[in-house]
Design an enzyme around this catalytic site. Structure first.
Site, short mmCIF file in Angstrom:
data_model
loop_
_atom_site.label_atom_id
_atom_site.label_comp_id
_atom_site.label_asym_id
_atom_site.label_seq_id
_atom_site.Cartn_x
_atom_site.Cartn_y
_atom_site.Cartn_z
N GLU A 92 20.21 35.15 32.82
CA GLU A 92 18.91 35.04 32.40
C GLU A 92 19.09 34.68 30.76
OE1 GLU A 92 20.37 37.29 33.89
OE2 GLU A 92 18.81 38.57 34.99
N THR A 101 57.88 50.46 49.37
CA THR A 101 58.08 52.03 49.50
C THR A 101 59.19 52.56 48.88
OG1 THR A 101 57.00 51.96 51.65
CG2 THR A 101 58.29 54.14 51.01
#
Ligand SMILES: Nc1c(/N=C/[C@@H](O)[C@H](O)[C@H](O)COP(=O)(O)O)[nH]c(=O)[nH]c1=O
Length: 362
Positions: A52, A222
């Protein structure tokens, strides 16, 4: 042009910024008076002016008495920029057309109320569905504070992601693979598993003819098995985050940190997807592209932590009961237990099919 066409223009402006505004939404705005477009704009990057602001600045004093079409309800709170609702009031605009409502319950409707109190006519819901679809990842992120997850897979017509020898170069067409780089460019982060790193040694960067924004690389590993000379470590063009369990070689982790790499270890010897997503959300990563191997894909699907799957299916048959399916894991025992999806888009691309599917809403 009619109201719908002006809003379509605002939506097209918003659509053009895909992947650039995270963790903010994509927003477009158009200022019109007596059929003349006086200004238009889009929110270009988090922390910069909202759509805007650009549209009203372009209209200048002519904004007085004009209409504004904006794809998302104007903000009413002081974020990194002043509230747009106040800007609209002060600009003399006397009618506001809005597509999507603000998903944040704390602010939803406040901007509208403030403009109405100032005597501005507000019309909501104009092309709402189209505008909402554009910001599906943003709405998901606001609601869950975790990234919107897109799983990307590539397979042969018979669903294989690699031959029994492990070979997979290349199943899909150059056009399809270029489309994947566009998706990488549009995402905040890209995730894969250490097996893919070991087997393919991918770069995971966005390499489009016009360049591309490289997503942050995320590796699930991991036991920190990643080779220290892997491309995602040595390339350093973008950060790499490795999520590990607690039992890793700390000196190796220290060594990797020299290469724009972060090693994040969980307290147990496992890497829970839910925790990875929460961690990435806390880093304001709004969209995650999972280009894993078949085991990573299986873990995301079995955990239910994904919002869409994009499958590039090539018209080739790899065959073989030892070939690798694009979804690994143990699989469902019974078809009735198989996760149900719905196809939301099917496109031909470079001789392949690009099939997009989403989990069926309960
Ligand atoms: N084998 C194929 C793919 N393979 C995907 C991954 O296995 C590769 O490691 C990854 O794309 C390489 O990333 P890069 O180094 O950044 O280019 N993906 C596709 O869409 N089609 C394929 O035929």
């Amino acid at each position: 042009m009619n109201h719908q066409e002006y809003m379509k223009l605002a939506i097209s402006l918003a659509a053009a910024t895909k992947g650039q505004t995270s963790p903010n939404p994509q927003v477009g705005a158009v200022v019109v008076k007596n059929g003349e477009i006086l200004g238009m704009g889009a929110h270009l990057k988090a922390g910069t002016p909202h759509a805007e602001v650009h549209a009203i600045a372009a209209a200048g004093d002519k904004a007085k008495g004009a209409d504004i079409y904006v794809t998302l309800e104007p903000c009413s709170h002081f974020g990194r920029t002043p509230p747009c609702a106040d800007l609209i009031i002060n600009s003399g605009i006397n009618r506001v057309f809005i597509a999507s409502a603000d998903p944040n319950p704390l602010v939803s409707g406040k901007g509208i109320e403030r403009m109405q109190d100032a005597g501005i006519e507000v019309v909501t819901g104009l092309l709402k569905e189209e505008a909402d679809a554009l910001n599906e990842p943003f709405f998901h992120f606001i609601k869950t504070k975790t990234p919107y997850v897109t799983i990307k897979a590539a397979s042969s017509f018979d669903g294989k992601t690699a031959a029994k020898t492990g070979d997979s170069k290349w199943i899909t067409s150059p056009e399809s693979r270029q489309d994947v780089h566009r998706l990488r460019h549009e995402h905040d982060a890209i995730l894969t598993g250490v097996n893919t790193i070991i087997h393919d040694n991918p770069l995971l960067t966005a390499r489009l003819p016009q360049g591309g924004k490289n997503p942050i690389r995320v590796v699930l590993d991991t036991n920190l098995r990643i080779p220290a000379d892997a491309n995602v470590i040595r390339d350093q063009s973008v950060k790499t985050i490795i999520f590990t369990g607690c039992e890793i070689d700390r000196s190796k982790a220290e060594e990797l940190k020299k290469y724009n790499t972060e090693v994040f270890s969980f307290s147990a010897n496992e890497v829970p997807i839910k925790e990875v997503l929460r961690n990435l959300g806390e880093r304001n990563i709004m969209t995650l592209f999972v280009e894993g191997g078949s085991e990573i894909h299986a873990s995301f699907i079995n955990s239910g932590f994904f919002q869409q799957i994009i499958l590039y299916m090539a018209p080739k048959i790899i065959g073989g009961n030892k070939a690798i399916p694009f979804i690994g894991g143990d699989g469902a025992n019974y078809v009735k237990d198989a996760p149900a999806l719905e196809f939301t888009e099917i496109e031909k691309i470079g001789g392949d099919l690009r099939i997009t599917a989403k989990p069926l809403r309960e």
